[in-house]
Write a protein that holds these residues in place. Structure first.
Motif, mmCIF file in Angstrom:
data_model
loop_
_atom_site.group_PDB
_atom_site.id
_atom_site.type_symbol
_atom_site.label_atom_id
_atom_site.label_comp_id
_atom_site.label_asym_id
_atom_site.label_seq_id
_atom_site.Cartn_x
_atom_site.Cartn_y
_atom_site.Cartn_z
ATOM 1 N N GLN A 64 -3.857 11.487 47.535
ATOM 2 C CA GLN A 64 -3.375 10.575 47.727
ATOM 3 C C GLN A 64 -2.123 10.976 47.953
ATOM 4 O O GLN A 64 -1.723 9.656 48.413
ATOM 5 C CB GLN A 64 -3.341 10.379 46.434
ATOM 6 C CG GLN A 64 -3.007 8.510 45.759
ATOM 7 C CD GLN A 64 -2.715 8.671 44.209
ATOM 8 O OE1 GLN A 64 -4.073 8.294 43.462
ATOM 9 N NE2 GLN A 64 -1.824 7.136 43.911
ATOM 10 N N LEU A 144 -1.734 10.342 38.452
ATOM 11 C CA LEU A 144 -2.053 10.426 39.543
ATOM 12 C C LEU A 144 -2.977 10.159 40.210
ATOM 13 O O LEU A 144 -3.648 10.590 41.590
ATOM 14 C CB LEU A 144 -0.902 9.893 40.806
ATOM 15 C CG LEU A 144 0.233 9.669 40.673
ATOM 16 C CD1 LEU A 144 0.982 9.859 41.930
ATOM 17 C CD2 LEU A 144 -0.166 7.812 40.464
ATOM 18 N N ASN A 146 -6.989 9.195 41.161
ATOM 19 C CA ASN A 146 -7.452 8.341 41.452
ATOM 20 C C ASN A 146 -8.958 8.054 42.546
ATOM 21 O O ASN A 146 -8.148 9.596 43.545
ATOM 22 C CB ASN A 146 -6.390 7.095 41.432
ATOM 23 C CG ASN A 146 -5.330 7.029 39.975
ATOM 24 O OD1 ASN A 146 -5.827 6.528 39.255
ATOM 25 N ND2 ASN A 146 -4.291 6.845 40.691
ATOM 26 N N GLY A 151 -5.738 4.304 45.251
ATOM 27 C CA GLY A 151 -4.543 5.083 44.777
ATOM 28 C C GLY A 151 -3.530 3.890 46.299
ATOM 29 O O GLY A 151 -2.940 4.012 45.850
ATOM 30 N N ASP A 155 -1.170 1.716 43.192
ATOM 31 C CA ASP A 155 -0.518 2.627 43.356
ATOM 32 C C ASP A 155 0.467 2.192 44.813
ATOM 33 O O ASP A 155 1.845 1.852 44.837
ATOM 34 C CB ASP A 155 -0.465 3.968 43.018
ATOM 35 C CG ASP A 155 -0.931 4.311 42.118
ATOM 36 O OD1 ASP A 155 -0.362 3.361 41.469
ATOM 37 O OD2 ASP A 155 -2.425 4.809 41.846
#
Length: 257
Positions: A64, A144, A146, A151, A155
């Motif tokens: 990510q 984080l 995901n 992501g 985010d």
């Protein structure tokens, strides 16, 4: 003046600093002594309830962050062409503080509604958001973790929109994204530490988000990472009490208030 001036651009620093902070701050939490008396779940629960291994979490986060860094550099390049470059004079501190607050509110709004929709849409939950909920007992390094699409949408896009709407410069963004990274890590740490500034000044904290990762709180406490405003306004707020566990430590339990 900042310590990286003359070495790297604000745009490059805004890309790499949040990643470095993630692994330093998250790694610190992972390397802490057991601290069982401050844990929201026992280590036995950590091993029994989570359906994903730590190496898999690390690989997922790194993937990510690679995509995030690529898109961040693209965004900074575009905004530099628009005049928001490292050569732009910084506004006065009160203006920067206001930009911080605007960015926080924008990021919260974006993440609340998208996060909630990913829970309410069965297809999106099953195939995308359920990745994050493989961590029933949260851990700092997994903040984080995901599905790559989540992501990107939650985010990366959320951060980019907050940056653009607030009008902050690339230099201010370095501090904002590092701050947001630390706050997200803290919310997933699974620890309730005395004197923790994030837990003292934010009601949306590790215990608040722990409720969301429990089965009984899955449809509540969607707000992240800063405030609980949208949950309170839209009826998805679940209050909690911190109560001692028999085997030591604390537990966040939904309350009736």
């Amino acid at each position: 003046m900042v310590f990286w001036e003359g070495y790297v651009s604000d745009e490059l620093m805004g890309t790499i600093a949040p990643i470095v902070v993630y692994w330093l701050y998250g790694g610190l939490y992972q390397l802490l002594p057991p601290l069982d008396r401050f844990r929201l779940h026992s280590r036995k629960e950590l091993n029994a309830k989570n359906s994903v291994t730590l190496p898999t979490v690390v690989k997922g986060v790194l993937s990510q962050q690679l995509l995030q860094a690529t898109l961040a550099q693209s965004l900074f390049w575009v905004t530099a062409k628009m005049g928001l470059s490292s050569n732009t004079a910084q506004p006065p501190l009160p203006i920067q503080a206001l930009q911080f607050l605007v960015a926080m509110l924008v990021m919260d709004s974006w993440q609340y509604f998208l996060h909630r929709y990913m829970h309410e849409n069965k297809f999106l939950y099953r195939h995308i958001h359920s990745w994050h909920h493989r961590l029933v007992v949260t851990c700092a390094i997994g903040a984080l973790y995901n599905h790559p699409l989540e992501g990107l949408l939650l985010d990366t896009f959320g951060g980019g929109i907050a940056f653009l709407v607030s009008g902050m410069t690339a230099r201010t963004a370095v501090f904002f994204f590092c701050f947001a990274t630390m706050k997200t890590i803290d919310d997933h740490s699974g620890l309730w530490l005395p004197g923790n500034v994030f837990q003292l000044f934010f009601r949306n904290n590790a215990a608040y988000h722990d409720i969301h990762h429990q089965l009984k709180g899955l449809k509540y406490n969607y707000s992240q990472p800063f405030f609980s405003v949208w949950d309170r306004l839209l009826g998805t707020y679940m209050p909690y009490d911190l109560v001692p566990r028999r085997e030591g430590g604390l537990e966040a339990r939904p309350s009736k208030d």
